[in-house]
Scaffold this motif. Sequence first.
Motif, PDB file in Angstrom:
ATOM      1  N   LYS A  89       0.830  -1.209   0.000  1.00  0.00           N
ATOM      2  CA  LYS A  89       0.000   0.000   0.000  1.00  0.00           C
ATOM      3  C   LYS A  89       0.863   1.257   0.000  1.00  0.00           C
ATOM      4  CE  LYS A  89      -2.854  -1.256   3.351  1.00  0.00           C
ATOM      5  NZ  LYS A  89      -3.896  -1.119   4.374  1.00  0.00           N
ATOM      6  N   VAL A  90       1.965   1.213   0.780  1.00  0.00           N
ATOM      7  CA  VAL A  90       2.865   2.371   0.794  1.00  0.00           C
ATOM      8  C   VAL A  90       3.403   2.621  -0.616  1.00  0.00           C
ATOM      9  CG1 VAL A  90       5.017   3.324   1.698  1.00  0.00           C
ATOM     10  CG2 VAL A  90       3.519   2.029   3.199  1.00  0.00           C
ATOM     11  N   VAL A 112       5.454  11.201 -11.187  1.00  0.00           N
ATOM     12  CA  VAL A 112       3.993  11.314 -10.990  1.00  0.00           C
ATOM     13  C   VAL A 112       3.306   9.966 -10.812  1.00  0.00           C
ATOM     14  CG1 VAL A 112       3.594  13.515 -12.105  1.00  0.00           C
ATOM     15  CG2 VAL A 112       3.689  11.459 -13.485  1.00  0.00           C
ATOM     16  N   THR A 113       4.037   8.856 -10.978  1.00  0.00           N
ATOM     17  CA  THR A 113       3.392   7.560 -10.793  1.00  0.00           C
ATOM     18  C   THR A 113       3.697   7.038  -9.395  1.00  0.00           C
ATOM     19  OG1 THR A 113       5.322   6.643 -11.903  1.00  0.00           O
ATOM     20  CG2 THR A 113       3.332   6.811 -13.204  1.00  0.00           C
ATOM     21  N   PRO A 114       2.846   6.127  -8.902  1.00  0.00           N
ATOM     22  CA  PRO A 114       3.085   5.576  -7.562  1.00  0.00           C
ATOM     23  C   PRO A 114       4.444   4.888  -7.479  1.00  0.00           C
ATOM     24  CG  PRO A 114       0.990   4.805  -8.443  1.00  0.00           C
ATOM     25  CD  PRO A 114       1.646   5.585  -9.517  1.00  0.00           C
ATOM     26  N   GLY A 115       4.994   4.863  -6.296  1.00  0.00           N
ATOM     27  CA  GLY A 115       6.272   4.183  -6.094  1.00  0.00           C
ATOM     28  C   GLY A 115       7.420   5.159  -6.027  1.00  0.00           C
ATOM     29  N   ILE A 116       8.570   4.630  -5.659  1.00  0.00           N
ATOM     30  CA  ILE A 116       9.776   5.438  -5.486  1.00  0.00           C
ATOM     31  C   ILE A 116      10.415   5.705  -6.844  1.00  0.00           C
ATOM     32  CG2 ILE A 116      12.077   5.378  -4.453  1.00  0.00           C
ATOM     33  CD1 ILE A 116      10.487   3.306  -2.498  1.00  0.00           C
ATOM     34  N   LEU A 130      11.231  10.236   0.463  1.00  0.00           N
ATOM     35  CA  LEU A 130      10.700  11.018   1.578  1.00  0.00           C
ATOM     36  C   LEU A 130       9.181  10.974   1.618  1.00  0.00           C
ATOM     37  CD1 LEU A 130      13.082  14.092   1.497  1.00  0.00           C
ATOM     38  CD2 LEU A 130      12.934  12.341   3.245  1.00  0.00           C
ATOM     39  N   ALA A 131       8.576  10.716   0.448  1.00  0.00           N
ATOM     40  CA  ALA A 131       7.120  10.638   0.388  1.00  0.00           C
ATOM     41  C   ALA A 131       6.594   9.455   1.186  1.00  0.00           C
ATOM     42  CB  ALA A 131       6.657  10.538  -1.064  1.00  0.00           C
ATOM     43  N   THR A 132       7.479   8.474   1.495  1.00  0.00           N
ATOM     44  CA  THR A 132       7.020   7.317   2.258  1.00  0.00           C
ATOM     45  C   THR A 132       6.915   7.612   3.757  1.00  0.00           C
ATOM     46  OG1 THR A 132       9.292   6.532   2.438  1.00  0.00           O
ATOM     47  CG2 THR A 132       7.993   5.598   0.664  1.00  0.00           C
ATOM     48  N   ILE A 133       7.544   8.709   4.208  1.00  0.00           N
ATOM     49  CA  ILE A 133       7.599   8.969   5.654  1.00  0.00           C
ATOM     50  C   ILE A 133       6.209   9.089   6.307  1.00  0.00           C
ATOM     51  CG2 ILE A 133       8.373  10.623   7.401  1.00  0.00           C
ATOM     52  CD1 ILE A 133      10.919  10.945   5.730  1.00  0.00           C
TER      53      ILE A 133
END
Lengths: 178, 178
Positions: free
Chosen positions: A12-13, B52-56, A22-25
């Motif tokens: 989900k993350v 802009v897409t999900p994920g790192i 950093l968007a995962t924090i």
Amino acid sequence: MIYLILFWEFFKVGLFAVGGGLATIPFLYNLSEKFNWFSVSELTNMIAVSESTPGPLGVNMATYAGIQTHGFLGGVTATFGLVLPSLFVIIVISRFLNKFKENQIIKSIFYGLRPAVAVMICIFLVALLSVVLKETQGIYHIIISIILFLCYLGLVFRFKWHPIFFIILGAFMGILLE
Amino acid sequence: MIYFQLFWSFFKIGLFTFGGGYAMLPMLQKELVCRGWTTDDELMDYYAIGQVTPGIIAINVSTFVGYKIKGIVGALCTMVGIVMPSIIIISLLATGLTYVWDNSVVQHAFKGIRLVIPALLLPIIIKMLKKSLVDLGAVCILILAFIANFCFGLSPILIVLGAGCLGVLFSRFKRKKV
């Protein structure tokens, strides 16, 4: 079962964290409240460790969180969960792009995207330099850092050496100068 | 054989990337563009989409390259390659090698590396700017993206989306005039 939960939570993350590591924090913070896998202070440690180890930040965070909760296998599970959404999403987009490569609208979208990406990398570079200068204490060290930076620039422009070589050189100079 | 090459290239990239997505650009360029696996333009597009897409971002860009060269198996190779160093290093750290990281020699080495990355990035940024600034419209997008990111701290996701829209808009306008 616990591995399935770990996998699902990090899946989900990966699916909802758009952008850099950093968007995962915020998502990890949310996890620390939901489960007792790690505390907020451990999360802070994780960020510090992830930032100074090689590899993408988000992956490091997932691995660290997984290991903290369920050992090595936990780390692998969490990382796998995190990267799996990327695989699906990117494959779908790649297929789409290959099909519509010559489409005029797709072309004009990329015409707009390229300068924006160049600017964002530019701003990243400036931010990185200012972090280095803030860390450096004393006018003597700052001058040495600037001279060293200019030397690196000269070498990078003059010789097409592999970046690994420069990174090792940088590490070596960092140790030497302290 | 090509699968192993893909894996090995991205293993090296993962191992020598300090500080996330953009910092791995010099490595990507050396390992991929110099081998003829991708072009500079394609790399920039991958970054824009990865943003802009999900994920790192780092994972998204790796998956893109792997998929482009060798389909789904290629994407898996690059993905495992870039993630592997993180898993190994973070596992070692978590199982009690933390004292190595608190060691001041290691910290100085990291400080040294942080000074090298901007020097490695600069020639790439210059090349990107030269290629992307094809007309006045592109210059406008660059300035707007700079103001949005640097002055207003707008999220990169919004900037990429906005730049794409402006790209379409400017292209339309250009074609009408001609």
